[in-house]
Design a protein around this motif. Structure first.
Motif, PDB file in Angstrom:
ATOM      1  N   ARG A  63       5.208 -13.776   2.070  1.00 47.86           N
ATOM      2  CA  ARG A  63       6.020 -13.622   0.855  1.00 47.86           C
ATOM      3  C   ARG A  63       5.177 -12.829  -0.129  1.00 47.86           C
ATOM      4  NH1 ARG A  63       7.858 -19.893   0.403  1.00 47.86           N
ATOM      5  NH2 ARG A  63       8.964 -19.968   2.387  1.00 47.86           N
ATOM      6  N   ILE A  64       5.653 -11.651  -0.480  1.00 45.07           N
ATOM      7  CA  ILE A  64       4.848 -10.764  -1.306  1.00 45.07           C
ATOM      8  C   ILE A  64       5.676 -10.229  -2.465  1.00 45.07           C
ATOM      9  CG2 ILE A  64       5.345  -8.772   0.175  1.00 45.07           C
ATOM     10  CD1 ILE A  64       2.502  -7.775  -0.380  1.00 45.07           C
ATOM     11  N   THR A  65       5.058 -10.197  -3.637  1.00 41.93           N
ATOM     12  CA  THR A  65       5.640  -9.527  -4.791  1.00 41.93           C
ATOM     13  C   THR A  65       4.575  -8.587  -5.320  1.00 41.93           C
ATOM     14  OG1 THR A  65       4.949 -11.288  -6.299  1.00 41.93           O
ATOM     15  CG2 THR A  65       7.199 -11.415  -5.423  1.00 41.93           C
ATOM     16  N   THR A  66       5.014  -7.503  -5.926  1.00 41.11           N
ATOM     17  CA  THR A  66       4.076  -6.523  -6.436  1.00 41.11           C
ATOM     18  C   THR A  66       4.711  -5.767  -7.591  1.00 41.11           C
ATOM     19  OG1 THR A  66       2.755  -4.563  -5.849  1.00 41.11           O
ATOM     20  CG2 THR A  66       4.816  -4.892  -4.646  1.00 41.11           C
ATOM     21  N   ASP A  67       3.888  -5.140  -8.396  1.00 42.72           N
ATOM     22  CA  ASP A  67       4.416  -4.358  -9.510  1.00 42.72           C
ATOM     23  C   ASP A  67       4.610  -2.892  -9.123  1.00 42.72           C
ATOM     24  OD1 ASP A  67       1.779  -3.484  -9.474  1.00 42.72           O
ATOM     25  OD2 ASP A  67       1.321  -4.097 -11.519  1.00 42.72           O
ATOM     26  N   ALA A  68       4.517  -2.582  -7.825  1.00 39.61           N
ATOM     27  CA  ALA A  68       4.703  -1.211  -7.341  1.00 39.61           C
ATOM     28  C   ALA A  68       5.515  -1.235  -6.049  1.00 39.61           C
ATOM     29  CB  ALA A  68       3.344  -0.560  -7.096  1.00 39.61           C
ATOM     30  N   ASP A  69       6.413  -0.279  -5.904  1.00 32.98           N
ATOM     31  CA  ASP A  69       7.212  -0.183  -4.677  1.00 32.98           C
ATOM     32  C   ASP A  69       6.366   0.239  -3.483  1.00 32.98           C
ATOM     33  OD1 ASP A  69       9.505  -0.831  -6.065  1.00 32.98           O
ATOM     34  OD2 ASP A  69      10.082   1.257  -6.390  1.00 32.98           O
ATOM     35  N   ARG A  70       5.240   0.865  -3.772  1.00 30.32           N
ATOM     36  CA  ARG A  70       4.364   1.409  -2.734  1.00 30.32           C
ATOM     37  C   ARG A  70       2.923   1.135  -3.145  1.00 30.32           C
ATOM     38  NH1 ARG A  70       4.963   5.377   1.241  1.00 30.32           N
ATOM     39  NH2 ARG A  70       3.320   6.931   1.283  1.00 30.32           N
ATOM     40  N   ALA A  71       2.072   0.873  -2.173  1.00 31.19           N
ATOM     41  CA  ALA A  71       0.659   0.611  -2.481  1.00 31.19           C
ATOM     42  C   ALA A  71       0.066   1.812  -3.219  1.00 31.19           C
ATOM     43  CB  ALA A  71      -0.125   0.348  -1.200  1.00 31.19           C
ATOM     44  N   ALA A  72      -0.560   1.534  -4.333  1.00 38.24           N
ATOM     45  CA  ALA A  72      -1.209   2.560  -5.149  1.00 38.24           C
ATOM     46  C   ALA A  72      -2.388   1.909  -5.850  1.00 38.24           C
ATOM     47  CB  ALA A  72      -0.237   3.132  -6.171  1.00 38.24           C
ATOM     48  N   PRO A  73      -3.479   2.640  -6.027  1.00 38.40           N
ATOM     49  CA  PRO A  73      -4.624   2.064  -6.714  1.00 38.40           C
ATOM     50  C   PRO A  73      -4.227   1.453  -8.055  1.00 38.40           C
ATOM     51  CG  PRO A  73      -5.228   4.143  -5.725  1.00 38.40           C
ATOM     52  CD  PRO A  73      -3.732   4.022  -5.583  1.00 38.40           C
ATOM     53  N   GLY A  74      -4.665   0.222  -8.258  1.00 39.22           N
ATOM     54  CA  GLY A  74      -4.373  -0.508  -9.482  1.00 39.22           C
ATOM     55  C   GLY A  74      -3.179  -1.435  -9.388  1.00 39.22           C
ATOM     56  N   ALA A  75      -2.338  -1.289  -8.351  1.00 37.14           N
ATOM     57  CA  ALA A  75      -1.149  -2.134  -8.223  1.00 37.14           C
ATOM     58  C   ALA A  75      -1.555  -3.596  -8.034  1.00 37.14           C
ATOM     59  CB  ALA A  75      -0.288  -1.683  -7.044  1.00 37.14           C
ATOM     60  N   ALA A  76      -0.874  -4.472  -8.762  1.00 35.41           N
ATOM     61  CA  ALA A  76      -1.090  -5.917  -8.604  1.00 35.41           C
ATOM     62  C   ALA A  76      -0.193  -6.417  -7.480  1.00 35.41           C
ATOM     63  CB  ALA A  76      -0.753  -6.644  -9.898  1.00 35.41           C
ATOM     64  N   VAL A  77      -0.758  -7.269  -6.630  1.00 38.08           N
ATOM     65  CA  VAL A  77      -0.050  -7.819  -5.482  1.00 38.08           C
ATOM     66  C   VAL A  77      -0.207  -9.330  -5.528  1.00 38.08           C
ATOM     67  CG1 VAL A  77       0.082  -7.843  -2.958  1.00 38.08           C
ATOM     68  CG2 VAL A  77      -0.641  -5.756  -4.137  1.00 38.08           C
ATOM     69  N   HIS A  78       0.886 -10.048  -5.298  1.00 40.32           N
ATOM     70  CA  HIS A  78       0.839 -11.507  -5.242  1.00 40.32           C
ATOM     71  C   HIS A  78       1.440 -11.931  -3.913  1.00 40.32           C
ATOM     72  CE1 HIS A  78       0.354 -10.757  -9.449  1.00 40.32           C
ATOM     73  NE2 HIS A  78       0.059 -12.011  -9.673  1.00 40.32           N
ATOM     74  N   CYS A  79       0.640 -12.542  -3.086  1.00 46.09           N
ATOM     75  CA  CYS A  79       1.109 -13.058  -1.804  1.00 46.09           C
ATOM     76  C   CYS A  79       1.162 -14.575  -1.899  1.00 46.09           C
ATOM     77  CB  CYS A  79       0.155 -12.671  -0.676  1.00 46.09           C
ATOM     78  SG  CYS A  79      -0.025 -10.904  -0.435  1.00 46.09           S
ATOM     79  N   ALA A  80       2.089 -15.155  -1.180  1.00 46.58           N
ATOM     80  CA  ALA A  80       2.141 -16.607  -1.021  1.00 46.58           C
ATOM     81  C   ALA A  80       1.799 -16.860   0.435  1.00 46.58           C
ATOM     82  CB  ALA A  80       3.513 -17.155  -1.369  1.00 46.58           C
ATOM     83  N   ILE A  81       0.614 -17.398   0.667  1.00 46.49           N
ATOM     84  CA  ILE A  81       0.150 -17.582   2.039  1.00 46.49           C
ATOM     85  C   ILE A  81       0.150 -19.057   2.392  1.00 46.49           C
ATOM     86  CG2 ILE A  81      -1.176 -15.445   2.150  1.00 46.49           C
ATOM     87  CD1 ILE A  81      -3.666 -17.047   1.467  1.00 46.49           C
ATOM     88  N   GLY A  82       0.449 -19.331   3.646  1.00 49.59           N
ATOM     89  CA  GLY A  82       0.467 -20.699   4.112  1.00 49.59           C
ATOM     90  C   GLY A  82       1.534 -20.895   5.158  1.00 49.59           C
ATOM     91  N   ILE A  83       1.862 -22.145   5.412  1.00 46.49           N
ATOM     92  CA  ILE A  83       2.845 -22.500   6.418  1.00 46.49           C
ATOM     93  C   ILE A  83       3.946 -23.306   5.751  1.00 46.49           C
ATOM     94  CG2 ILE A  83       3.236 -23.759   8.567  1.00 46.49           C
ATOM     95  CD1 ILE A  83       0.253 -23.259   9.199  1.00 46.49           C
ATOM     96  N   GLY A  84       5.190 -22.875   5.962  1.00 47.46           N
ATOM     97  CA  GLY A  84       6.326 -23.596   5.400  1.00 47.46           C
ATOM     98  C   GLY A  84       6.208 -23.757   3.899  1.00 47.46           C
TER      99      GLY A  84
END
Length: 184
Positions: A63-84
């Motif tokens: 599950r990933i959210t980001t402030d950019a549609d495409r990876a670019a230097p400086g883009a913030a990325v938030h992943c939710a990692i884990g199981i269920g």
């Protein structure tokens, strides 16, 4: 391409995972995973786009959210990692990108609030024989007490994620190659 050092990263070795074959920093768990995912320009471009526009992560179950549609230097990325329902926040920032013609990918580094410290590079490359390869190059170590309690499970989970990403990109590259062949 690299960016100036972001002030919210939680480790000092920014950029250390971005050069294949370069020794990774001491004091971290290291991950180097390389897998063939396809053959030819259509496979490379489809897989490269999937890495850069976050589809690889989503196809691998992140599950990933980001402030950019495409990876670019400086883009913030938030992943939710884990199981269920057991998921942990994993804030990162893109620190490097490669955008063709024969290699596509990015690296992100962990930010404050991540359960680990370190960096991970995802790279798709085409060799002179037109074989397309996916590489994950990473270094990390647990930051929080509960991540340290997990012991060897975190590096194992990171390896599993690398395998899931390779499988997702293989499916994407195979579909692109089949589509290119059908269009001839």
């Amino acid at each position: 391409m690299t960016t100036p050092r972001a002030t919210d990263l939680n480790y000092p070795e920014t950029g250390a995972s971005t050069t294949p074959g370069r020794p990774l920093p001491a004091g971290y768990n290291h991950l180097r995973h390389r897998a063939p995912i396809g053959h030819g320009r259509a496979a490379l471009e489809a897989a490269g786009a999937a890495v850069l526009d976050w589809r690889m992560h989503r196809a691998a179950g992140v599950r990933i959210t980001t402030d950019a549609d495409r990876a670019a230097p400086g883009a913030a990325v938030h992943c939710a990692i884990g199981i269920g329902p057991l998921r942990a926040a994993a804030p990162c920032r893109v620190i490097w990108t490669a955008d063709g013609p024969d290699r596509y990918g990015f690296a992100y580094g962990t930010r404050r609030g991540h359960l680990a410290v370190g960096e991970e590079t995802f790279l798709v490359e085409m060799g002179p024989d037109k074989a397309v390869w996916f590489t994950v190059n990473a270094f990390s170590r647990p930051r929080s007490w509960y991540a340290r309690l997990a012991g060897p499970l975190l590096p194992l989970a990171q390896r599993l994620f690398a395998h899931l990403c390779a499988r997702a990109l293989t499916r994407i590259a195979t579909a692109a190659t089949a589509g290119a062949a059908a269009g001839r």
